[in-house]
Design a protein around this motif. Structure first.
Motif, PDB file in Angstrom:
ATOM      1  N   LYS A  15       0.849  -1.192   0.000  1.00  0.00           N
ATOM      2  CA  LYS A  15       0.000   0.000   0.000  1.00  0.00           C
ATOM      3  C   LYS A  15       0.883   1.239   0.000  1.00  0.00           C
ATOM      4  O   LYS A  15       2.093   1.137   0.156  1.00  0.00           O
ATOM      5  CB  LYS A  15      -0.929  -0.007   1.216  1.00  0.00           C
ATOM      6  N   ASP A  16       0.267   2.391  -0.144  1.00  0.00           N
ATOM      7  CA  ASP A  16       0.999   3.648  -0.071  1.00  0.00           C
ATOM      8  C   ASP A  16       1.731   3.711   1.265  1.00  0.00           C
ATOM      9  O   ASP A  16       1.167   3.351   2.307  1.00  0.00           O
ATOM     10  CB  ASP A  16       0.009   4.815  -0.215  1.00  0.00           C
ATOM     11  N   GLU A  17       2.972   4.167   1.238  1.00  0.00           N
ATOM     12  CA  GLU A  17       3.788   4.214   2.454  1.00  0.00           C
ATOM     13  C   GLU A  17       3.158   5.025   3.574  1.00  0.00           C
ATOM     14  O   GLU A  17       3.355   4.734   4.752  1.00  0.00           O
ATOM     15  CB  GLU A  17       5.181   4.750   2.139  1.00  0.00           C
ATOM     16  N   GLY A  60     -14.569  12.104   4.513  1.00  0.00           N
ATOM     17  CA  GLY A  60     -14.103  13.270   3.781  1.00  0.00           C
ATOM     18  C   GLY A  60     -12.791  13.806   4.325  1.00  0.00           C
ATOM     19  O   GLY A  60     -12.043  13.099   5.000  1.00  0.00           O
ATOM     20  N   SER A  61     -12.531  15.071   4.061  1.00  0.00           N
ATOM     21  CA  SER A  61     -11.247  15.659   4.449  1.00  0.00           C
ATOM     22  C   SER A  61     -11.039  15.667   5.960  1.00  0.00           C
ATOM     23  O   SER A  61      -9.901  15.571   6.424  1.00  0.00           O
ATOM     24  CB  SER A  61     -11.120  17.071   3.898  1.00  0.00           C
ATOM     25  N   SER A  62     -12.106  15.738   6.733  1.00  0.00           N
ATOM     26  CA  SER A  62     -11.938  15.728   8.194  1.00  0.00           C
ATOM     27  C   SER A  62     -11.471  14.370   8.713  1.00  0.00           C
ATOM     28  O   SER A  62     -10.934  14.279   9.811  1.00  0.00           O
ATOM     29  CB  SER A  62     -13.235  16.143   8.883  1.00  0.00           C
ATOM     30  N   ALA A  63     -11.632  13.305   7.923  1.00  0.00           N
ATOM     31  CA  ALA A  63     -11.166  11.977   8.334  1.00  0.00           C
ATOM     32  C   ALA A  63      -9.646  11.933   8.437  1.00  0.00           C
ATOM     33  O   ALA A  63      -9.101  11.183   9.250  1.00  0.00           O
ATOM     34  CB  ALA A  63     -11.658  10.927   7.341  1.00  0.00           C
ATOM     35  N   ARG A  64      -8.957  12.713   7.646  1.00  0.00           N
ATOM     36  CA  ARG A  64      -7.492  12.744   7.690  1.00  0.00           C
ATOM     37  C   ARG A  64      -6.976  13.472   8.928  1.00  0.00           C
ATOM     38  O   ARG A  64      -5.864  13.236   9.384  1.00  0.00           O
ATOM     39  CB  ARG A  64      -6.936  13.410   6.432  1.00  0.00           C
ATOM     40  N   LYS A  65      -7.755  14.367   9.477  1.00  0.00           N
ATOM     41  CA  LYS A  65      -7.310  15.162  10.617  1.00  0.00           C
ATOM     42  C   LYS A  65      -7.135  14.320  11.875  1.00  0.00           C
ATOM     43  O   LYS A  65      -6.409  14.716  12.766  1.00  0.00           O
ATOM     44  CB  LYS A  65      -8.289  16.302  10.876  1.00  0.00           C
ATOM     45  N   ILE A  66      -7.780  13.168  11.935  1.00  0.00           N
ATOM     46  CA  ILE A  66      -7.671  12.309  13.120  1.00  0.00           C
ATOM     47  C   ILE A  66      -6.238  11.848  13.347  1.00  0.00           C
ATOM     48  O   ILE A  66      -5.817  11.646  14.471  1.00  0.00           O
ATOM     49  CB  ILE A  66      -8.649  11.112  13.043  1.00  0.00           C
ATOM     50  N   ILE A  67      -5.469  11.698  12.254  1.00  0.00           N
ATOM     51  CA  ILE A  67      -4.071  11.288  12.416  1.00  0.00           C
ATOM     52  C   ILE A  67      -3.108  12.456  12.222  1.00  0.00           C
ATOM     53  O   ILE A  67      -1.904  12.280  12.264  1.00  0.00           O
ATOM     54  CB  ILE A  67      -3.708  10.125  11.466  1.00  0.00           C
ATOM     55  N   GLY A  68      -3.642  13.643  11.996  1.00  0.00           N
ATOM     56  CA  GLY A  68      -2.817  14.839  11.914  1.00  0.00           C
ATOM     57  C   GLY A  68      -2.025  14.997  10.634  1.00  0.00           C
ATOM     58  O   GLY A  68      -1.028  15.705  10.618  1.00  0.00           O
ATOM     59  N   LYS A  69      -2.479  14.319   9.571  1.00  0.00           N
ATOM     60  CA  LYS A  69      -1.788  14.453   8.285  1.00  0.00           C
ATOM     61  C   LYS A  69      -2.815  14.747   7.206  1.00  0.00           C
ATOM     62  O   LYS A  69      -3.787  14.027   7.062  1.00  0.00           O
ATOM     63  CB  LYS A  69      -1.049  13.159   7.943  1.00  0.00           C
ATOM     64  N   SER A  70      -2.584  15.799   6.447  1.00  0.00           N
ATOM     65  CA  SER A  70      -3.547  16.162   5.407  1.00  0.00           C
ATOM     66  C   SER A  70      -3.198  15.577   4.044  1.00  0.00           C
ATOM     67  O   SER A  70      -3.977  15.687   3.108  1.00  0.00           O
ATOM     68  CB  SER A  70      -3.655  17.685   5.295  1.00  0.00           C
ATOM     69  N   ASP A  71      -2.040  14.926   3.950  1.00  0.00           N
ATOM     70  CA  ASP A  71      -1.596  14.435   2.643  1.00  0.00           C
ATOM     71  C   ASP A  71      -1.733  12.916   2.475  1.00  0.00           C
ATOM     72  O   ASP A  71      -1.207  12.353   1.534  1.00  0.00           O
ATOM     73  CB  ASP A  71      -0.146  14.847   2.400  1.00  0.00           C
ATOM     74  N   VAL A  72      -2.453  12.241   3.376  1.00  0.00           N
ATOM     75  CA  VAL A  72      -2.630  10.799   3.259  1.00  0.00           C
ATOM     76  C   VAL A  72      -3.952  10.478   2.548  1.00  0.00           C
ATOM     77  O   VAL A  72      -4.922  11.220   2.676  1.00  0.00           O
ATOM     78  CB  VAL A  72      -2.587  10.091   4.633  1.00  0.00           C
ATOM     79  N   PRO A  73      -3.994   9.385   1.787  1.00  0.00           N
ATOM     80  CA  PRO A  73      -5.207   9.046   1.034  1.00  0.00           C
ATOM     81  C   PRO A  73      -6.245   8.321   1.897  1.00  0.00           C
ATOM     82  O   PRO A  73      -6.512   7.137   1.724  1.00  0.00           O
ATOM     83  CB  PRO A  73      -4.674   8.143  -0.079  1.00  0.00           C
ATOM     84  N   ILE A  74      -6.828   9.050   2.839  1.00  0.00           N
ATOM     85  CA  ILE A  74      -7.846   8.494   3.742  1.00  0.00           C
ATOM     86  C   ILE A  74      -9.150   9.239   3.526  1.00  0.00           C
ATOM     87  O   ILE A  74      -9.172  10.465   3.493  1.00  0.00           O
ATOM     88  CB  ILE A  74      -7.404   8.639   5.213  1.00  0.00           C
TER      89      ILE A  74
END
Length: 94
Positions: A15-17, A60-74
């Motif tokens: 998967k993506d690193e 959506g975009s707020s799902a990425r904020k849970i791990i503190g990274k905005s550049d992950v494909p989540i």
């Protein structure tokens, strides 16, 4: 946010690193008010939810904020395990 039930796990050795170390769950969205069935989707889990549990999911975009990274494909993150749900349905008069 939406409510769902954990119905399975996903394991991906390639998967993506940026996704390394994350746990993936298969979620079945639930609509207690309309009794409607939805397709399943994959969400990351950072709180330790397991199969059979009812969970609160951010999409959506707020799902990425849970791990503190905005550049992950989540696109979806489990953000809570639900203990109880109470729904009151309004009845229409004919």
């Amino acid at each position: 946010m939406l409510i769902g039930k954990v119905v399975g796990n996903v394991w991906a050795t390639r998967k993506d690193e940026s996704l390394n170390g994350l746990k993936f769950l298969i979620i079945q969205q639930i609509d207690y008010y309309l009794d409607k069935e939805f397709p399943t989707f994959v969400a990351i889990d950072t709180i330790g939810a397991g199969i059979g549990e009812t969970v609160l999911v951010s999409k959506g975009s707020s799902a990425r904020k849970i791990i503190g990274k905005s550049d992950v494909p989540i696109d979806a993150s489990v953000i809570g395990i639900i203990d109880t749900i109470e729904v009151e349905k309004a009845f229409k008069e004919r």
